[in-house]
Design a protein around this motif. Structure first.
Motif, PDB file in Angstrom:
ATOM      1  N   VAL A 190       0.843  -1.196   0.000  1.00 21.47           N
ATOM      2  CA  VAL A 190       0.000   0.000   0.000  1.00 21.47           C
ATOM      3  C   VAL A 190       0.877   1.245   0.000  1.00 21.47           C
ATOM      4  CG1 VAL A 190      -1.664   1.347   1.322  1.00 21.47           C
ATOM      5  CG2 VAL A 190      -1.976  -1.113   1.074  1.00 21.47           C
ATOM      6  N   LEU A 191       1.904   1.236   0.857  1.00 21.91           N
ATOM      7  CA  LEU A 191       2.808   2.386   0.917  1.00 21.91           C
ATOM      8  C   LEU A 191       3.517   2.593  -0.417  1.00 21.91           C
ATOM      9  CD1 LEU A 191       4.466   1.973   4.445  1.00 21.91           C
ATOM     10  CD2 LEU A 191       2.618   3.510   3.773  1.00 21.91           C
ATOM     11  N   ALA A 192       3.990   1.488  -1.017  1.00 22.72           N
ATOM     12  CA  ALA A 192       4.705   1.601  -2.290  1.00 22.72           C
ATOM     13  C   ALA A 192       3.826   2.214  -3.361  1.00 22.72           C
ATOM     14  CB  ALA A 192       5.200   0.226  -2.727  1.00 22.72           C
ATOM     15  N   GLY A 193       2.593   1.718  -3.468  1.00 22.67           N
ATOM     16  CA  GLY A 193       1.684   2.264  -4.471  1.00 22.67           C
ATOM     17  C   GLY A 193       1.398   3.735  -4.250  1.00 22.67           C
ATOM     18  N   ALA A 194       1.156   4.094  -2.983  1.00 26.28           N
ATOM     19  CA  ALA A 194       0.840   5.483  -2.671  1.00 26.28           C
ATOM     20  C   ALA A 194       2.038   6.394  -2.909  1.00 26.28           C
ATOM     21  CB  ALA A 194       0.372   5.595  -1.225  1.00 26.28           C
ATOM     22  N   LEU A 195       3.228   5.918  -2.512  1.00 24.85           N
ATOM     23  CA  LEU A 195       4.430   6.736  -2.704  1.00 24.85           C
ATOM     24  C   LEU A 195       4.755   6.895  -4.183  1.00 24.85           C
ATOM     25  CD1 LEU A 195       6.608   5.305   0.203  1.00 24.85           C
ATOM     26  CD2 LEU A 195       5.579   7.578   0.086  1.00 24.85           C
ATOM     27  N   ASP A 196       4.594   5.815  -4.960  1.00 25.49           N
ATOM     28  CA  ASP A 196       4.816   5.921  -6.407  1.00 25.49           C
ATOM     29  C   ASP A 196       3.835   6.905  -7.028  1.00 25.49           C
ATOM     30  OD1 ASP A 196       6.872   4.143  -6.308  1.00 25.49           O
ATOM     31  OD2 ASP A 196       5.738   2.435  -7.054  1.00 25.49           O
ATOM     32  N   ARG A 197       2.575   6.816  -6.607  1.00 28.65           N
ATOM     33  CA  ARG A 197       1.573   7.730  -7.140  1.00 28.65           C
ATOM     34  C   ARG A 197       1.886   9.174  -6.739  1.00 28.65           C
ATOM     35  NH1 ARG A 197      -2.239   5.252  -5.265  1.00 28.65           N
ATOM     36  NH2 ARG A 197      -2.714   6.446  -3.392  1.00 28.65           N
ATOM     37  N   SER A 198       2.293   9.351  -5.484  1.00 26.92           N
ATOM     38  CA  SER A 198       2.647  10.696  -5.030  1.00 26.92           C
ATOM     39  C   SER A 198       3.836  11.243  -5.805  1.00 26.92           C
ATOM     40  CB  SER A 198       2.974  10.663  -3.537  1.00 26.92           C
ATOM     41  OG  SER A 198       3.387  11.932  -3.080  1.00 26.92           O
ATOM     42  N   ALA A 199       4.846  10.371  -6.050  1.00 26.75           N
ATOM     43  CA  ALA A 199       6.014  10.802  -6.811  1.00 26.75           C
ATOM     44  C   ALA A 199       5.630  11.157  -8.244  1.00 26.75           C
ATOM     45  CB  ALA A 199       7.077   9.707  -6.795  1.00 26.75           C
ATOM     46  N   ALA A 200       4.731  10.346  -8.831  1.00 27.42           N
ATOM     47  CA  ALA A 200       4.291  10.624 -10.202  1.00 27.42           C
ATOM     48  C   ALA A 200       3.537  11.946 -10.271  1.00 27.42           C
ATOM     49  CB  ALA A 200       3.415   9.484 -10.713  1.00 27.42           C
ATOM     50  N   GLU A 201       2.705  12.197  -9.258  1.00 30.69           N
ATOM     51  CA  GLU A 201       1.958  13.452  -9.237  1.00 30.69           C
ATOM     52  C   GLU A 201       2.898  14.634  -9.046  1.00 30.69           C
ATOM     53  OE1 GLU A 201      -0.752  12.785  -6.084  1.00 30.69           O
ATOM     54  OE2 GLU A 201      -2.143  11.572  -7.278  1.00 30.69           O
ATOM     55  N   ALA A 202       3.912  14.438  -8.175  1.00 29.50           N
ATOM     56  CA  ALA A 202       4.897  15.508  -7.972  1.00 29.50           C
ATOM     57  C   ALA A 202       5.677  15.769  -9.255  1.00 29.50           C
ATOM     58  CB  ALA A 202       5.837  15.136  -6.830  1.00 29.50           C
ATOM     59  N   GLN A 203       6.016  14.689  -9.969  1.00 31.34           N
ATOM     60  CA  GLN A 203       6.729  14.840 -11.234  1.00 31.34           C
ATOM     61  C   GLN A 203       5.864  15.549 -12.266  1.00 31.34           C
ATOM     62  OE1 GLN A 203       9.794  14.387 -12.076  1.00 31.34           O
ATOM     63  NE2 GLN A 203       9.492  14.858 -14.255  1.00 31.34           N
ATOM     64  N   THR A 204       4.582  15.234 -12.265  1.00 30.60           N
ATOM     65  CA  THR A 204       3.664  15.901 -13.188  1.00 30.60           C
ATOM     66  C   THR A 204       3.582  17.389 -12.883  1.00 30.60           C
ATOM     67  OG1 THR A 204       2.367  13.871 -13.458  1.00 30.60           O
ATOM     68  CG2 THR A 204       1.291  15.959 -14.034  1.00 30.60           C
ATOM     69  N   ARG A 205       3.490  17.700 -11.577  1.00 29.14           N
ATOM     70  CA  ARG A 205       3.456  19.113 -11.185  1.00 29.14           C
ATOM     71  C   ARG A 205       4.763  19.806 -11.550  1.00 29.14           C
ATOM     72  NH1 ARG A 205       1.021  16.749  -6.616  1.00 29.14           N
ATOM     73  NH2 ARG A 205       2.985  16.870  -5.460  1.00 29.14           N
ATOM     74  N   TRP A 206       5.881  19.097 -11.339  1.00 24.11           N
ATOM     75  CA  TRP A 206       7.176  19.687 -11.675  1.00 24.11           C
ATOM     76  C   TRP A 206       7.279  19.914 -13.177  1.00 24.11           C
ATOM     77  CZ3 TRP A 206      11.338  18.702 -14.732  1.00 24.11           C
ATOM     78  CH2 TRP A 206      12.533  19.364 -14.443  1.00 24.11           C
ATOM     79  N   ALA A 207       6.870  18.903 -13.947  1.00 27.46           N
ATOM     80  CA  ALA A 207       6.975  19.010 -15.401  1.00 27.46           C
ATOM     81  C   ALA A 207       6.106  20.140 -15.936  1.00 27.46           C
ATOM     82  CB  ALA A 207       6.589  17.686 -16.059  1.00 27.46           C
ATOM     83  N   ALA A 208       5.009  20.424 -15.254  1.00 28.33           N
ATOM     84  CA  ALA A 208       4.125  21.496 -15.711  1.00 28.33           C
ATOM     85  C   ALA A 208       4.759  22.869 -15.533  1.00 28.33           C
ATOM     86  CB  ALA A 208       2.804  21.440 -14.951  1.00 28.33           C
ATOM     87  N   LEU A 209       5.782  22.963 -14.695  1.00 28.88           N
ATOM     88  CA  LEU A 209       6.374  24.257 -14.384  1.00 28.88           C
ATOM     89  C   LEU A 209       7.856  24.343 -14.732  1.00 28.88           C
ATOM     90  CD1 LEU A 209       4.724  24.853 -10.886  1.00 28.88           C
ATOM     91  CD2 LEU A 209       4.027  25.836 -13.070  1.00 28.88           C
ATOM     92  N   HIS A 210       8.418  23.277 -15.318  1.00 31.94           N
ATOM     93  CA  HIS A 210       9.848  23.268 -15.602  1.00 31.94           C
ATOM     94  C   HIS A 210      10.132  22.783 -17.018  1.00 31.94           C
ATOM     95  CE1 HIS A 210       9.791  23.328 -11.195  1.00 31.94           C
ATOM     96  NE2 HIS A 210      10.991  23.861 -11.264  1.00 31.94           N
ATOM     97  N   ASP A 211      11.279  23.209 -17.520  1.00 25.91           N
ATOM     98  CA  ASP A 211      11.756  22.769 -18.820  1.00 25.91           C
ATOM     99  C   ASP A 211      12.446  21.422 -18.659  1.00 25.91           C
ATOM    100  OD1 ASP A 211      12.772  22.870 -21.545  1.00 25.91           O
ATOM    101  OD2 ASP A 211      14.697  23.347 -20.614  1.00 25.91           O
ATOM    102  N   PRO A 212      12.030  20.395 -19.392  1.00 21.33           N
ATOM    103  CA  PRO A 212      12.603  19.058 -19.181  1.00 21.33           C
ATOM    104  C   PRO A 212      14.074  18.944 -19.550  1.00 21.33           C
ATOM    105  CG  PRO A 212      11.155  19.068 -21.104  1.00 21.33           C
ATOM    106  CD  PRO A 212      10.983  20.391 -20.421  1.00 21.33           C
ATOM    107  N   LEU A 213      14.553  19.763 -20.488  1.00 17.83           N
ATOM    108  CA  LEU A 213      15.942  19.647 -20.921  1.00 17.83           C
ATOM    109  C   LEU A 213      16.915  20.246 -19.911  1.00 17.83           C
ATOM    110  CD1 LEU A 213      18.084  18.970 -23.059  1.00 17.83           C
ATOM    111  CD2 LEU A 213      17.613  21.195 -24.104  1.00 17.83           C
ATOM    112  N   THR A 214      16.610  21.430 -19.420  1.00 16.14           N
ATOM    113  CA  THR A 214      17.547  22.148 -18.553  1.00 16.14           C
ATOM    114  C   THR A 214      17.171  22.103 -17.083  1.00 16.14           C
ATOM    115  OG1 THR A 214      16.324  24.224 -18.813  1.00 16.14           O
ATOM    116  CG2 THR A 214      18.044  23.739 -20.439  1.00 16.14           C
ATOM    117  N   GLY A 215      15.921  21.741 -16.770  1.00 17.92           N
ATOM    118  CA  GLY A 215      15.473  21.774 -15.389  1.00 17.92           C
ATOM    119  C   GLY A 215      15.115  23.167 -14.903  1.00 17.92           C
ATOM    120  N   LEU A 216      15.232  24.159 -15.771  1.00 16.64           N
ATOM    121  CA  LEU A 216      14.883  25.531 -15.396  1.00 16.64           C
ATOM    122  C   LEU A 216      13.363  25.705 -15.407  1.00 16.64           C
ATOM    123  CD1 LEU A 216      17.488  27.488 -17.568  1.00 16.64           C
ATOM    124  CD2 LEU A 216      17.663  26.931 -15.131  1.00 16.64           C
TER     125      LEU A 216
END
Length: 739
Positions: free
Chosen positions: A296-322
């Motif tokens: 349960v923890l693994a699934g939730a943490l993976d989902r949380s990480a994926a959501e965080a990555q989605t939020r990050w990707a929405a606000l950052h450039d994938p090539l430079t990280g800026l």
């Protein structure tokens, strides 16, 4: 006694048939008298019983059954209590369970009324029954525990689905495990580069910031991480698998079970540990429960990480990280709102790399991407810590500067960035020099919205480019008008290229001694639907900036070669055609193949084609340029250095180039014959060309005096209005072939 004996004789058969130890008691007055007894296989009745009782011990009664001796001792004591209770008119008390347990086998005594005033007691061995009952109770308890475990896993899963904070989920998990397993310490350890770090526990803060080594021989948790398996240890202190006496959570813990949390593409998150302060076994249900919680923890943490990555990707450039455009616009909007409230100032720096497209075209997009990725941290390190660096796309960067004391501070930030251009970036196995033109827009310019301020910075950046590559410009109102006009021009260029809105004209190249045309130069012309005829200098520059130059150059080459080949078909003369090639077109992958393919399709011999290249273009990527021109020269295609004398001409440079001809820039020809300086330059270039075996062509010849001066200097080829202006194809063909 007679009646007693008679009563005993009456039930003698009953005793003999009994499969249970039995005792017959008969009321005699206020008392009960034992008149008969039967241990399975032996009977004593009446006086014989009494005589036997006086002559033997209980141990002698049942020599074949030691357990029966214990039963007899207990039954006699119980029957005495029964007799007394009966005489007192109260029900008999329950037998002493403790005494029964101490006796070994467990028995029950039944009272059965027989023959009126007689009572028979039968002793039942219920040991197996009790064992079965205990097993049933244990099974029910195990079932209850398993149900509780399943309920806890389901509850945790429901909690995880409510988009809770991962920290809250981990705390909830360790609490549930401790409660369900009735265990003292439960922890979650996260895998870090330096070891296993405690991120949640149900115990005290003493476990906070615990970091365990990753050596599997040092802790139970490390062994789980290394093997990916659930590890059970009844007592880690005595477990030979570990050389460290600690169990991975606390030095006073002993019995424990650990299991892996997560195992996705990024590797496991860490380890879930359950430990007690004493040795303890864990059955498969306990282990499965812990694995269920970990899943349960693994699934939730993976989902949380994926959501965080989605939020990050929405606000950052994938090539430079800026930061990306969205984040910059959001930050700029908040900054402008704050500025209106507090009177603070914000500036936007728009940076566009000069010559970056040449890197992409010549070295490939992978090298271009590597260059951008390498530049990003340099920009971040150069600006103020409070500034935000972003990539808008392509080779455009933005710096958002907040809380500035004035415009001068924004200029100082831009000047520090400009210092970066003096150092090459090592990418793709080579040192690449880039420069960036920077435009600055200031919140006091009147812009009230984020997008408006970005547009102003963009306009200033283009103004900086027009001044010189690597320049800095601060926005003013005239820039906006120029930027809007340029944007409109770019749109019209794209549409014209799509619908065939360009045309070619041709200007003859003439033998200076005879005046006979020996070749023609193809030149692109464009008429804007809104602004009329646009000079080549203007639309070529826009095409370079917006990336259309390669497509435009490819069209010019194909159109010119195809048309010229048609003119030459069946003609005895072998004039040549020259076509201007931009630096980006020359360095574009596949350019050599494109040229040879066009020649093959048109049927024009390579020796009849010359490519005009400026010196500045060759200097951008000299090694790559020499390779491309060398390959074309081997195929028979000539190279002409256009505008010679205006760039970085030198003998060493000319010796390295696979050039066939030099074209003297018109600015030197216009001063002939009166300007001594111009005459000296032209004469020197002609002599230089002769000594290097290069044909020299003078451009911009407009009168007979200029021609005469060139002839006297020995310049073999000339071109200019004196002979013909650039004309459409039919006129150029007639001029070239005399009809």
């Amino acid at each position: 006694m007679h009646s007693t004996t008679t009563g005993a004789e009456a039930v003698n058969d009953l005793f003999e048939q009994s499969v249970l130890p039995s005792y017959l008691w008969q009321r005699t007055g206020d008392d009960f008298v034992l008149v008969a007894a039967n241990a399975v296989g032996r009977s004593y009745v009446g006086q014989a019983w009494l005589d036997h009782m006086r002559a033997t011990t209980f141990a002698g009664l049942f020599p074949h059954d030691p357990a029966a001796v214990s039963d007899m001792r207990r039954v006699v004591a119980e029957q005495t209590a029964v007799r007394r209770a009966t005489m007192a008119g109260r029900p008999p008390e329950e037998p002493d369970e403790t005494a029964r347990a101490a006796a070994g086998n467990e028995t029950v005594v039944d009272l059965v009324p027989v023959l009126g005033d007689c009572v028979m007691l039968q002793v039942h061995d219920v040991t197996e029954q009790r064992i079965a009952e205990q097993a049933a109770r244990a099974s029910l308890a195990k079932l209850d525990r398993r149900v509780a475990q399943q309920r806890a896993v389901a509850e945790l899963g429901s909690f995880a689905l409510r988009a809770v904070d991962p920290t809250a989920l981990l705390r909830r998990a360790v609490g549930l495990v401790a409660e369900v397993l009735d265990i003292e310490v439960v922890t979650v350890l996260r895998r870090d580069d330096d070891g296993l770090r405690t991120v949640a526990d149900n115990a005290t803060d003493e476990l906070a910031d615990t970091v365990l080594p990753l050596d599997a021989a040092l802790s139970q948790a490390a062994l789980t991480l290394a093997t990916g398996q659930t590890v059970v240890s009844a007592d880690v202190r005595a477990d030979e698998r570990f050389s460290w006496t600690e169990d991975g959570c606390h030095d006073s813990l002993q019995g424990g079970v650990t299991t892996l949390v997560g195992g996705g593409a990024g590797g496991p998150f860490g380890v879930l540990c359950a430990h007690s302060y004493r040795p303890r076994d864990y059955d498969p249900d306990d282990q499965h429960f812990l694995v269920g919680v970990a899943n349960v923890l693994a699934g939730a943490l993976d989902r949380s990480a994926a959501e965080a990555q989605t939020r990050w990707a929405a606000l950052h450039d994938p090539l430079t990280g800026l930061a990306n455009r969205t984040r910059v616009l959001d930050g700029l909007t908040h900054a402008l709102t704050r500025d209106r409230r507090t009177g603070a100032c914000t500036a936007v720096l728009m940076i566009d790399l000069d010559g970056f497209k040449y890197v992409n075209d010549s070295l490939g997009h992978s090298v271009g991407d590597a260059l951008l990725a390498s530049l990003a941290p340099l920009l971040v390190a150069t600006v103020r810590p409070s500034d935000t660096v972003a990539r808008l796309g392509g080779d455009e960067f933005v710096v958002l500067c907040e809380d500035l004391p004035g415009e001068a501070e924004a200029v100082r930030v831009a000047e520090r960035i400009a210092e970066l251009w003096s150092t090459p970036l090592h990418v793709g196995g080579t040192d690449v020099y880039v420069r960036g033109s920077t435009g600055i827009a200031w919140c006091r310019s009147g812009a009230t919205e984020a997008r408006e301020l970005l547009r102003e910075a963009d306009s200033a950046m283009y103004a900086a480019k027009e001044r010189a590559p690597g320049s800095i410009a601060v926005f003013d109102a005239t820039m906006q008008r120029r930027a809007a006009s340029r944007l409109q021009l770019e749109g019209e260029l794209r549409r014209s290229l799509e619908v065939g809105g360009f045309r070619l004209v041709y200007q003859p190249i003439v033998d200076s001694a005879t005046g006979r045309p020996v070749g023609v130069e193809a030149l692109a012309r464009w008429t804007s639907p809104t602004r009329g005829v646009v000079s080549p200098q203007e639309f070529i520059a826009v095409a370079e900036d917006c990336g259309l130059i390669v497509e435009l150059g490819r069209w010019v080459l194909r159109e010119a070669v195809t048309t010229f080949a048609g003119w030459c078909a069946g003609q005895p003369e072998t004039p040549y055609l020259t076509v201007n090639v931009s630096g980006r077109q020359l360095l574009h992958p596949g350019f050599v193949d494109d040229v040879l393919a066009v020649l093959g399709e048109a049927g024009l011999p390579p020796a009849q084609l010359g490519l005009e290249i400026t010196e500045s273009v060759l200097l951008q990527e000299p090694t790559r340029a020499r390779q491309m021109l060398g390959a074309l020269r081997e195929a028979g295609v000539a190279t002409l250095l256009d505008d010679f004398g205006t760039g970085y001409s030198s003998l060493s440079w000319l010796r390295q180039l696979p050039a066939d001809a030099l074209k003297i820039d018109r600015s030197f020809v216009q001063g002939l014959p009166g300007d001594a300086a111009d005459a000296s330059v032209v004469s020197a270039v002609v002599a230089l060309g002769r000594s290097l075996g290069l044909t020299v062509i003078a451009e911009g010849v407009e009168d007979a005096a200029q021609l005469e001066a060139l002839v006297q200097m020995g310049c073999p080829r000339v071109q200019g209005y004196l002979f013909a202006r650039p004309v459409p194809g039919d006129e150029a063909r007639a001029t070239l072939f005399g009809r």
